[in-house]
Design a protein around this motif. Sequence first.
Motif, PDB file in Angstrom:
ATOM      1  N   LYS A 159      -6.932  18.085 -15.571  1.00  0.00           N
ATOM      2  CA  LYS A 159      -6.455  19.476 -15.564  1.00  0.00           C
ATOM      3  C   LYS A 159      -5.438  19.704 -16.673  1.00  0.00           C
ATOM      4  N   PHE A 160      -4.535  18.759 -16.832  1.00  0.00           N
ATOM      5  CA  PHE A 160      -3.514  18.871 -17.877  1.00  0.00           C
ATOM      6  C   PHE A 160      -4.171  18.931 -19.255  1.00  0.00           C
ATOM      7  N   LEU A 161      -5.077  18.006 -19.539  1.00  0.00           N
ATOM      8  CA  LEU A 161      -5.741  17.994 -20.844  1.00  0.00           C
ATOM      9  C   LEU A 161      -6.601  19.237 -21.046  1.00  0.00           C
ATOM     10  N   GLY A 162      -7.305  19.642 -19.990  1.00  0.00           N
ATOM     11  CA  GLY A 162      -8.154  20.825 -20.084  1.00  0.00           C
ATOM     12  C   GLY A 162      -7.362  22.089 -20.362  1.00  0.00           C
ATOM     13  N   GLU A 163      -6.230  22.222 -19.714  1.00  0.00           N
ATOM     14  CA  GLU A 163      -5.405  23.413 -19.941  1.00  0.00           C
ATOM     15  C   GLU A 163      -4.799  23.409 -21.344  1.00  0.00           C
ATOM     16  N   ILE A 164      -4.488  22.228 -21.860  1.00  0.00           N
ATOM     17  CA  ILE A 164      -4.041  22.159 -23.254  1.00  0.00           C
ATOM     18  C   ILE A 164      -5.164  22.677 -24.148  1.00  0.00           C
ATOM     19  N   GLY A 165      -6.376  22.184 -23.918  1.00  0.00           N
ATOM     20  CA  GLY A 165      -7.520  22.618 -24.712  1.00  0.00           C
ATOM     21  C   GLY A 165      -7.744  24.113 -24.651  1.00  0.00           C
ATOM     22  N   ILE A 166      -7.586  24.691 -23.475  1.00  0.00           N
ATOM     23  CA  ILE A 166      -7.762  26.145 -23.332  1.00  0.00           C
ATOM     24  C   ILE A 166      -6.678  26.903 -24.073  1.00  0.00           C
ATOM     25  N   LYS A 167      -5.442  26.420 -23.989  1.00  0.00           N
ATOM     26  CA  LYS A 167      -4.315  27.137 -24.598  1.00  0.00           C
ATOM     27  C   LYS A 167      -4.256  26.992 -26.117  1.00  0.00           C
ATOM     28  N   LEU A 168      -4.833  25.913 -26.642  1.00  0.00           N
ATOM     29  CA  LEU A 168      -4.817  25.749 -28.097  1.00  0.00           C
ATOM     30  C   LEU A 168      -5.664  26.839 -28.741  1.00  0.00           C
ATOM     31  N   GLU A 169      -5.254  27.249 -29.922  1.00  0.00           N
ATOM     32  CA  GLU A 169      -6.005  28.272 -30.641  1.00  0.00           C
ATOM     33  C   GLU A 169      -7.382  27.724 -31.007  1.00  0.00           C
ATOM     34  N   ASN A 170      -8.354  28.630 -31.125  1.00  0.00           N
ATOM     35  CA  ASN A 170      -9.735  28.221 -31.365  1.00  0.00           C
ATOM     36  C   ASN A 170      -9.914  27.384 -32.621  1.00  0.00           C
ATOM     37  N   ASN A 171      -9.080  27.586 -33.619  1.00  0.00           N
ATOM     38  CA  ASN A 171      -9.223  26.841 -34.869  1.00  0.00           C
ATOM     39  C   ASN A 171      -8.412  25.537 -34.888  1.00  0.00           C
ATOM     40  N   ARG A 177       0.825  -1.197   0.000  1.00  0.00           N
ATOM     41  CA  ARG A 177       0.000   0.000   0.000  1.00  0.00           C
ATOM     42  C   ARG A 177       0.867   1.258   0.000  1.00  0.00           C
ATOM     43  N   ASP A 178       1.942   1.261   0.784  1.00  0.00           N
ATOM     44  CA  ASP A 178       2.850   2.404   0.833  1.00  0.00           C
ATOM     45  C   ASP A 178       3.522   2.620  -0.521  1.00  0.00           C
ATOM     46  N   LEU A 179       3.917   1.540  -1.170  1.00  0.00           N
ATOM     47  CA  LEU A 179       4.534   1.638  -2.488  1.00  0.00           C
ATOM     48  C   LEU A 179       3.546   2.194  -3.500  1.00  0.00           C
ATOM     49  N   PHE A 180       2.316   1.698  -3.456  1.00  0.00           N
ATOM     50  CA  PHE A 180       1.278   2.182  -4.355  1.00  0.00           C
ATOM     51  C   PHE A 180       1.010   3.667  -4.116  1.00  0.00           C
ATOM     52  N   GLN A 181       0.930   4.068  -2.854  1.00  0.00           N
ATOM     53  CA  GLN A 181       0.709   5.476  -2.518  1.00  0.00           C
ATOM     54  C   GLN A 181       1.852   6.340  -3.035  1.00  0.00           C
ATOM     55  N   GLU A 182       3.082   5.865  -2.914  1.00  0.00           N
ATOM     56  CA  GLU A 182       4.241   6.604  -3.417  1.00  0.00           C
ATOM     57  C   GLU A 182       4.176   6.740  -4.935  1.00  0.00           C
ATOM     58  N   GLN A 183       3.753   5.695  -5.624  1.00  0.00           N
ATOM     59  CA  GLN A 183       3.636   5.754  -7.082  1.00  0.00           C
ATOM     60  C   GLN A 183       2.581   6.779  -7.490  1.00  0.00           C
ATOM     61  N   ILE A 184       1.473   6.816  -6.777  1.00  0.00           N
ATOM     62  CA  ILE A 184       0.422   7.799  -7.065  1.00  0.00           C
ATOM     63  C   ILE A 184       0.949   9.209  -6.839  1.00  0.00           C
ATOM     64  N   GLU A 185       1.672   9.410  -5.746  1.00  0.00           N
ATOM     65  CA  GLU A 185       2.224  10.731  -5.453  1.00  0.00           C
ATOM     66  C   GLU A 185       3.250  11.149  -6.508  1.00  0.00           C
ATOM     67  N   GLN A 186       4.081  10.203  -6.963  1.00  0.00           N
ATOM     68  CA  GLN A 186       5.057  10.502  -8.013  1.00  0.00           C
ATOM     69  C   GLN A 186       4.354  10.901  -9.306  1.00  0.00           C
ATOM     70  N   LEU A 187       3.302  10.178  -9.651  1.00  0.00           N
ATOM     71  CA  LEU A 187       2.547  10.500 -10.857  1.00  0.00           C
ATOM     72  C   LEU A 187       1.910  11.882 -10.730  1.00  0.00           C
ATOM     73  N   GLY A 188       1.386  12.194  -9.566  1.00  0.00           N
ATOM     74  CA  GLY A 188       0.811  13.518  -9.331  1.00  0.00           C
ATOM     75  C   GLY A 188       1.842  14.621  -9.486  1.00  0.00           C
ATOM     76  N   ARG A 189       3.038  14.405  -8.949  1.00  0.00           N
ATOM     77  CA  ARG A 189       4.111  15.398  -9.093  1.00  0.00           C
ATOM     78  C   ARG A 189       4.520  15.530 -10.563  1.00  0.00           C
ATOM     79  N   PHE A 190       4.611  14.400 -11.245  1.00  0.00           N
ATOM     80  CA  PHE A 190       4.970  14.386 -12.658  1.00  0.00           C
ATOM     81  C   PHE A 190       3.956  15.195 -13.476  1.00  0.00           C
ATOM     82  N   LEU A 191       2.665  14.955 -13.243  1.00  0.00           N
ATOM     83  CA  LEU A 191       1.636  15.705 -13.966  1.00  0.00           C
ATOM     84  C   LEU A 191       1.648  17.179 -13.574  1.00  0.00           C
ATOM     85  N   GLY A 192       1.979  17.460 -12.332  1.00  0.00           N
ATOM     86  CA  GLY A 192       2.097  18.851 -11.894  1.00  0.00           C
ATOM     87  C   GLY A 192       3.211  19.581 -12.620  1.00  0.00           C
ATOM     88  N   VAL A 193       4.333  18.921 -12.813  1.00  0.00           N
ATOM     89  CA  VAL A 193       5.453  19.515 -13.561  1.00  0.00           C
ATOM     90  C   VAL A 193       5.029  19.771 -14.999  1.00  0.00           C
TER      91      VAL A 193
END
Length: 134
Positions: free
Chosen positions: A83-95, A4-20
Amino acid sequence: MQHRDLFQEQIEQLGRFLGVLLAQLLGTATPKELEDVIKAAQTSLLQEHHLDIARLIQLEHNQLEGYLDQAKFPVASYDSLAKFLGEIGIKLENNHPDKQLYLNKAVALLDLTDSKTKTVSFERIELKNKYLKN
């Protein structure tokens, strides 16, 4: 317990990765910089987490959960990915041809989070409204 601790660490690493990745995305100023960040993020997510963003945004809503399960992508990280995908969508030009795909997939991920966790959050509601407006 260790599992469980290993799984929690992997989730936290993925969260940090997506945050970067999100921070890099938000720091872009030009369409060229944005495309470069998107390409780098797609490569990183594919290599490190077996998640193909180009494929993911093309999936139908009913295929999304199976794809994420197959990639062993944790539910706890769905919000960050949305959030990552949504922000890409917002930043992409309308066309841009993929703009709506990114925004719609972000909303679908947030809906899936609501469903999987059997909870609703004000933050997810705000994000859905934000992405649906663009």
